[in-house]
Write a protein that holds these residues in place. Structure first.
Motif, PDB file in Angstrom:
ATOM      1  N   VAL A  39      -5.763   6.050  -1.728  1.00 21.73           N
ATOM      2  CA  VAL A  39      -6.362   4.794  -1.289  1.00 21.73           C
ATOM      3  C   VAL A  39      -7.412   5.123  -0.245  1.00 21.73           C
ATOM      4  O   VAL A  39      -7.169   5.919   0.666  1.00 21.73           O
ATOM      5  CB  VAL A  39      -5.292   3.845  -0.692  1.00 21.73           C
ATOM      6  CG1 VAL A  39      -5.931   2.608  -0.094  1.00 21.73           C
ATOM      7  CG2 VAL A  39      -4.264   3.470  -1.744  1.00 21.73           C
TER       8      VAL A  39
ATOM      9  N   GLU B 299     -10.513  -0.286   1.094  1.00 21.21           N
ATOM     10  CA  GLU B 299     -10.081  -1.354   0.200  1.00 21.21           C
ATOM     11  C   GLU B 299     -10.180  -0.942  -1.266  1.00 21.21           C
ATOM     12  O   GLU B 299     -10.210  -1.793  -2.152  1.00 21.21           O
ATOM     13  CB  GLU B 299     -10.939  -2.605   0.441  1.00 21.21           C
ATOM     14  CG  GLU B 299     -10.747  -3.208   1.815  1.00 21.21           C
ATOM     15  CD  GLU B 299      -9.335  -3.734   2.029  1.00 21.21           C
ATOM     16  OE1 GLU B 299      -8.791  -4.380   1.112  1.00 21.21           O
ATOM     17  OE2 GLU B 299      -8.766  -3.482   3.101  1.00 21.21           O
ATOM     18  N   SER B 300     -10.244   0.369  -1.522  1.00 21.10           N
ATOM     19  CA  SER B 300     -10.415   0.869  -2.888  1.00 21.10           C
ATOM     20  C   SER B 300      -9.303   1.828  -3.295  1.00 21.10           C
ATOM     21  O   SER B 300      -8.762   2.557  -2.470  1.00 21.10           O
ATOM     22  CB  SER B 300     -11.753   1.609  -3.013  1.00 21.10           C
ATOM     23  OG  SER B 300     -12.825   0.733  -2.772  1.00 21.10           O
ATOM     24  N   LEU B 301      -9.015   1.815  -4.594  1.00 22.89           N
ATOM     25  CA  LEU B 301      -8.117   2.782  -5.201  1.00 22.89           C
ATOM     26  C   LEU B 301      -8.986   3.889  -5.781  1.00 22.89           C
ATOM     27  O   LEU B 301      -9.851   3.633  -6.614  1.00 22.89           O
ATOM     28  CB  LEU B 301      -7.286   2.122  -6.308  1.00 22.89           C
ATOM     29  CG  LEU B 301      -6.299   3.018  -7.052  1.00 22.89           C
ATOM     30  CD1 LEU B 301      -5.212   3.514  -6.104  1.00 22.89           C
ATOM     31  CD2 LEU B 301      -5.694   2.281  -8.228  1.00 22.89           C
TER      32      LEU B 301
ATOM     33  N   TRP C 113     -13.616   4.653  -8.415  1.00 20.76           N
ATOM     34  CA  TRP C 113     -13.024   3.803  -7.400  1.00 20.76           C
ATOM     35  C   TRP C 113     -12.998   2.383  -7.934  1.00 20.76           C
ATOM     36  O   TRP C 113     -13.971   1.925  -8.545  1.00 20.76           O
ATOM     37  CB  TRP C 113     -13.845   3.840  -6.111  1.00 20.76           C
ATOM     38  CG  TRP C 113     -13.756   5.134  -5.380  1.00 20.76           C
ATOM     39  CD1 TRP C 113     -12.992   5.393  -4.278  1.00 20.76           C
ATOM     40  CD2 TRP C 113     -14.454   6.355  -5.668  1.00 20.76           C
ATOM     41  NE1 TRP C 113     -13.165   6.696  -3.884  1.00 20.76           N
ATOM     42  CE2 TRP C 113     -14.073   7.321  -4.719  1.00 20.76           C
ATOM     43  CE3 TRP C 113     -15.381   6.744  -6.646  1.00 20.76           C
ATOM     44  CZ2 TRP C 113     -14.550   8.611  -4.697  1.00 20.76           C
ATOM     45  CZ3 TRP C 113     -15.865   8.035  -6.644  1.00 20.76           C
ATOM     46  CH2 TRP C 113     -15.455   8.960  -5.671  1.00 20.76           C
TER      47      TRP C 113
ATOM     48  N   ILE D   9       1.578   2.919  -3.333  1.00 14.25           N
ATOM     49  CA  ILE D   9       0.519   3.595  -4.092  1.00 14.25           C
ATOM     50  C   ILE D   9       0.441   5.041  -3.629  1.00 14.25           C
ATOM     51  O   ILE D   9       0.057   5.310  -2.500  1.00 14.25           O
ATOM     52  CB  ILE D   9      -0.831   2.873  -3.908  1.00 14.25           C
ATOM     53  CG1 ILE D   9      -0.710   1.433  -4.409  1.00 14.25           C
ATOM     54  CG2 ILE D   9      -1.936   3.626  -4.635  1.00 14.25           C
ATOM     55  CD1 ILE D   9      -1.959   0.604  -4.195  1.00 14.25           C
TER      56      ILE D   9
ATOM     57  N   LEU E 285       0.816  -1.220   0.000  1.00 10.97           N
ATOM     58  CA  LEU E 285       0.000   0.000   0.000  1.00 10.97           C
ATOM     59  C   LEU E 285       0.843   1.260   0.000  1.00 10.97           C
ATOM     60  O   LEU E 285       0.486   2.251  -0.635  1.00 10.97           O
ATOM     61  CB  LEU E 285      -0.952   0.018   1.193  1.00 10.97           C
ATOM     62  CG  LEU E 285      -2.175  -0.865   1.090  1.00 10.97           C
ATOM     63  CD1 LEU E 285      -3.017  -0.748   2.355  1.00 10.97           C
ATOM     64  CD2 LEU E 285      -3.000  -0.539  -0.136  1.00 10.97           C
TER      65      LEU E 285
ATOM     66  N   THR F 157       3.218  -2.726  -8.963  1.00 14.87           N
ATOM     67  CA  THR F 157       3.525  -1.300  -9.064  1.00 14.87           C
ATOM     68  C   THR F 157       5.002  -1.129  -9.408  1.00 14.87           C
ATOM     69  O   THR F 157       5.813  -2.023  -9.161  1.00 14.87           O
ATOM     70  CB  THR F 157       3.245  -0.551  -7.745  1.00 14.87           C
ATOM     71  OG1 THR F 157       4.119  -1.044  -6.739  1.00 14.87           O
ATOM     72  CG2 THR F 157       1.803  -0.718  -7.290  1.00 14.87           C
TER      73      THR F 157
ATOM     74  N   VAL G  58      -5.116  -4.417  -8.370  1.00 15.22           N
ATOM     75  CA  VAL G  58      -3.720  -3.998  -8.551  1.00 15.22           C
ATOM     76  C   VAL G  58      -2.846  -5.245  -8.623  1.00 15.22           C
ATOM     77  O   VAL G  58      -2.792  -6.033  -7.688  1.00 15.22           O
ATOM     78  CB  VAL G  58      -3.251  -3.071  -7.413  1.00 15.22           C
ATOM     79  CG1 VAL G  58      -1.766  -2.748  -7.565  1.00 15.22           C
ATOM     80  CG2 VAL G  58      -4.088  -1.807  -7.385  1.00 15.22           C
TER      81      VAL G  58
ATOM     82  N   ILE H 167       0.832   2.176 -11.549  1.00 11.45           N
ATOM     83  CA  ILE H 167       0.073   1.082 -10.949  1.00 11.45           C
ATOM     84  C   ILE H 167      -0.408   0.222 -12.109  1.00 11.45           C
ATOM     85  O   ILE H 167      -1.045   0.732 -13.040  1.00 11.45           O
ATOM     86  CB  ILE H 167      -1.158   1.617 -10.171  1.00 11.45           C
ATOM     87  CG1 ILE H 167      -0.755   2.645  -9.114  1.00 11.45           C
ATOM     88  CG2 ILE H 167      -1.979   0.477  -9.593  1.00 11.45           C
ATOM     89  CD1 ILE H 167       0.110   2.120  -8.018  1.00 11.45           C
TER      90      ILE H 167
ATOM     91  N   LEU I 111      -8.788  -2.572  -4.626  1.00  7.59           N
ATOM     92  CA  LEU I 111      -7.334  -2.724  -4.552  1.00  7.59           C
ATOM     93  C   LEU I 111      -6.903  -4.100  -5.051  1.00  7.59           C
ATOM     94  O   LEU I 111      -5.782  -4.267  -5.521  1.00  7.59           O
ATOM     95  CB  LEU I 111      -6.840  -2.520  -3.121  1.00  7.59           C
ATOM     96  CG  LEU I 111      -6.751  -1.082  -2.647  1.00  7.59           C
ATOM     97  CD1 LEU I 111      -6.424  -1.041  -1.155  1.00  7.59           C
ATOM     98  CD2 LEU I 111      -5.720  -0.299  -3.443  1.00  7.59           C
TER      99      LEU I 111
END
Length: 88
Positions: free
Chosen positions: A34, A37-39, A50, A6, A3, A59, A56, A64, A53
């Protein structure tokens, strides 16, 4: 994927042929941050979205890389922040 790797401003690439300077994948947007639990990201030409995650794949220092294709990304991206469940 970690994490802490990101960061806001990183490019987001969906799986597929390279579209930017030979980088793998198709450019679909830019990281905002972030959230749970979402980008949270800015999608090219479509505003904020959104995605999970879990999409992904990996990275690097600029990008990403998603496990989804651009088509899967467009179909699955949420245009509202995911609701957060509070309590049991």
């Amino acid at each position: 994927m970690r994490l802490e790797d990101i960061k806001p401003g990183l490019m987001v690439h969906a799986r597929g042929d390279g579209s930017m300077g030979g980088a793998p994948g198709e450019h679909v947007g830019t990281v905002i941050g972030v959230e749970g639990e979402s980008l949270h990201m800015q999608q090219e030409g479509a505003g904020e979205v959104w995605i999970p995650l879990a999409w992904v794949s990996w990275t690097d220092d600029r990008t990403i890389h998603l496990s989804k294709t651009a088509s899967e990304f467009v179909t699955g991206a949420e245009h509202q922040a995911p609701s957060r469940q509070v309590g049991p």
